[in-house]
Write a protein that holds these residues in place. Structure first.
Motif, PDB file in Angstrom:
ATOM      1  N   TYR A   1      15.702   4.450 -31.178  1.00  0.00           N
ATOM      2  CA  TYR A   1      16.727   5.031 -32.041  1.00  0.00           C
ATOM      3  C   TYR A   1      16.029   5.828 -33.144  1.00  0.00           C
ATOM      4  O   TYR A   1      14.947   5.467 -33.610  1.00  0.00           O
ATOM      5  CB  TYR A   1      17.593   3.935 -32.667  1.00  0.00           C
TER       6      TYR A   1
ATOM      7  N   LEU B   1      16.872   8.150 -36.765  1.00  0.00           N
ATOM      8  CA  LEU B   1      17.834   8.658 -37.746  1.00  0.00           C
ATOM      9  C   LEU B   1      17.096   9.422 -38.839  1.00  0.00           C
ATOM     10  O   LEU B   1      15.985   9.052 -39.230  1.00  0.00           O
ATOM     11  CB  LEU B   1      18.694   7.535 -38.322  1.00  0.00           C
TER      12      LEU B   1
ATOM     13  N   PHE C   1      27.863   5.964 -34.022  1.00  0.00           N
ATOM     14  CA  PHE C   1      26.625   6.736 -34.053  1.00  0.00           C
ATOM     15  C   PHE C   1      25.461   6.003 -33.395  1.00  0.00           C
ATOM     16  O   PHE C   1      24.406   6.600 -33.152  1.00  0.00           O
ATOM     17  CB  PHE C   1      26.248   7.133 -35.491  1.00  0.00           C
ATOM     18  N   LEU C   2      25.621   4.710 -33.115  1.00  0.00           N
ATOM     19  CA  LEU C   2      24.577   3.945 -32.428  1.00  0.00           C
ATOM     20  C   LEU C   2      24.957   3.573 -30.999  1.00  0.00           C
ATOM     21  O   LEU C   2      24.103   3.177 -30.211  1.00  0.00           O
ATOM     22  CB  LEU C   2      24.255   2.652 -33.200  1.00  0.00           C
TER      23      LEU C   2
ATOM     24  N   SER D   1      26.716   8.417 -26.852  1.00  0.00           N
ATOM     25  CA  SER D   1      25.763   9.479 -26.527  1.00  0.00           C
ATOM     26  C   SER D   1      26.377  10.850 -26.792  1.00  0.00           C
ATOM     27  O   SER D   1      25.869  11.870 -26.355  1.00  0.00           O
ATOM     28  CB  SER D   1      25.325   9.380 -25.059  1.00  0.00           C
TER      29      SER D   1
ATOM     30  N   ASP E   1      29.507  12.361 -32.539  1.00  0.00           N
ATOM     31  CA  ASP E   1      29.598  11.081 -33.243  1.00  0.00           C
ATOM     32  C   ASP E   1      28.348  10.777 -34.055  1.00  0.00           C
ATOM     33  O   ASP E   1      28.353   9.888 -34.905  1.00  0.00           O
ATOM     34  CB  ASP E   1      29.810   9.933 -32.249  1.00  0.00           C
ATOM     35  N   GLU E   2      27.271  11.521 -33.787  1.00  0.00           N
ATOM     36  CA  GLU E   2      25.967  11.149 -34.316  1.00  0.00           C
ATOM     37  C   GLU E   2      25.521  11.977 -35.516  1.00  0.00           C
ATOM     38  O   GLU E   2      24.479  11.703 -36.104  1.00  0.00           O
ATOM     39  CB  GLU E   2      24.919  11.274 -33.201  1.00  0.00           C
TER      40      GLU E   2
ATOM     41  N   TYR F   1      21.754  12.342 -39.261  1.00  0.00           N
ATOM     42  CA  TYR F   1      22.030  12.333 -37.827  1.00  0.00           C
ATOM     43  C   TYR F   1      21.266  11.207 -37.150  1.00  0.00           C
ATOM     44  O   TYR F   1      20.205  10.793 -37.593  1.00  0.00           O
ATOM     45  CB  TYR F   1      21.741  13.688 -37.179  1.00  0.00           C
ATOM     46  N   PHE F   2      21.872  10.712 -36.088  1.00  0.00           N
ATOM     47  CA  PHE F   2      21.321   9.629 -35.292  1.00  0.00           C
ATOM     48  C   PHE F   2      21.054  10.139 -33.881  1.00  0.00           C
ATOM     49  O   PHE F   2      21.716  11.049 -33.399  1.00  0.00           O
ATOM     50  CB  PHE F   2      22.302   8.462 -35.206  1.00  0.00           C
ATOM     51  N   MET F   3      20.101   9.526 -33.218  1.00  0.00           N
ATOM     52  CA  MET F   3      19.898   9.757 -31.797  1.00  0.00           C
ATOM     53  C   MET F   3      19.695   8.418 -31.115  1.00  0.00           C
ATOM     54  O   MET F   3      19.016   7.539 -31.645  1.00  0.00           O
ATOM     55  CB  MET F   3      18.674  10.636 -31.541  1.00  0.00           C
ATOM     56  N   VAL F   4      20.301   8.273 -29.948  1.00  0.00           N
ATOM     57  CA  VAL F   4      20.095   7.077 -29.151  1.00  0.00           C
ATOM     58  C   VAL F   4      19.003   7.371 -28.138  1.00  0.00           C
ATOM     59  O   VAL F   4      18.727   8.539 -27.825  1.00  0.00           O
ATOM     60  CB  VAL F   4      21.396   6.626 -28.459  1.00  0.00           C
TER      61      VAL F   4
END
Length: 295
Positions: free
Chosen positions: A46, A48, A116-117, A120, A124-125, A73-76
């Motif tokens: 993850y 952020l 956001f977690l 995909s 949302d992120e 921003y978040f990335m999975v």
């Protein structure tokens, strides 16, 4: 399966990580130390970032966002990511494994509370933090930086608590609080369907097969998908295959035939028809357009 682009692991980013499964840094020095990360890449963790200074753009799974202060921003894991900045850029970055936070929680599905977690979907992120909330979020990041540098007893646990505060604050800003995880049977069903797609989209293509795994009828699955996602079940499955095709097409070393084979299409022609029907252009045209944009 062939990898389209490099996959970055936390251990490849720093040799002196003080805490297991997590990397914490101010963004400017991190960016300076990892100039090679401007090209498209995946993460196995993850990721952020909170921007406090800077401009430019960052792209998550082929959707572009404008960089601006006050944006997080978040990335999975597994998503394709690249960025292009204009001038000095700073903020905070935290890279962490799923097990880092989950090891602290009794509820294994707690991440499902936060879109956001658990999503995909890039929309949302990326969160634009309102000015009145930004000081609170920045203070939490400063506290995390301080904990990471202090070597105090139970510092890892304190970092986890501070990160959870950030997640909860951001969820409140989004208007999706902890009740999101208890929105009823339909939302739980959709989450399970999406998780199954992530595991099986290469080999399982039909809604009826997913419905069987979920112990419901195909009509029921389709109705719930339309109600919650606004899409029929078949389109949800096809969109995941299309996304992976786009990811693979970013690697010019892979031929179209190799990509078709790895996505379990019977032949190159069928794959091309599938891609063009949804995207409006052929895989070759998409590749040319995407690679030209990266130059």
């Amino acid at each position: 399966m062939l990898q389209s682009i490099p996959t970055i692991d936390i251990c490849t980013l720093a040799d002196d990580i003080k805490q297991d499964d997590i990397l914490i840094s101010r963004f400017a020095p991190y960016l300076d130390a990892h100039k090679n990360l401007f090209f498209p890449h995946r993460h196995s963790f993850y990721h952020l970032v909170l921007f406090t200074d800077g401009a430019g753009s960052h792209t998550i799974d082929f959707e572009s966002f404008t960089v601006k202060p006050g944006q997080i921003y978040f990335m999975v894991p597994g998503q394709v990511h690249s960025w292009s900045f204009e001038g000095f850029t700073d903020g905070y970055i935290i890279n962490f494994s799923g097990s880092f936070i989950q090891s602290f929680l009794l509820r294994s599905g707690y991440f499902d509370n936060f879109s956001f977690l658990s999503s995909s979907n890039p929309a949302d992120e990326v969160i634009d933090i309102p000015a009145e909330h930004l000081p609170v979020i920045i203070n939490l990041f400063e506290s995390i930086i301080a904990e990471a540098e202090s070597n105090e007893a139970m510092g890892s646990d304190m970092v986890k608590l501070l990160m959870l505060q950030i997640f909860i604050q951001l969820s409140r800003i989004q208007g999706k609080d902890e009740n999101r995880g208890r929105q009823g049977y339909n939302h739980t069903l959709i989450r399970n369907f999406q998780k199954m797609i992530e595991q099986h989209y290469i080999d399982v293509k039909l809604p009826k097969d997913y419905a069987e795994m979920l112990y419901i009828t195909p009509n029921h699955l389709n109705a719930v998908c339309k109600d919650v996602l606004g899409l029929p079940a078949g389109e949800v499955i096809r969109n995941r295959t299309l996304l992976e095709a786009k990811r693979l097409l970013t690697n010019p070393k892979l031929s179209i035939s190799e990509i078709a084979f790895n996505l379990n299409f019977s032949d190159n022609s069928y794959f091309t028809k599938f891609f063009k029907k949804i995207e409006g252009i052929t895989p070759e045209e998409f590749r040319k357009k995407t690679l030209n944009n990266k130059q």
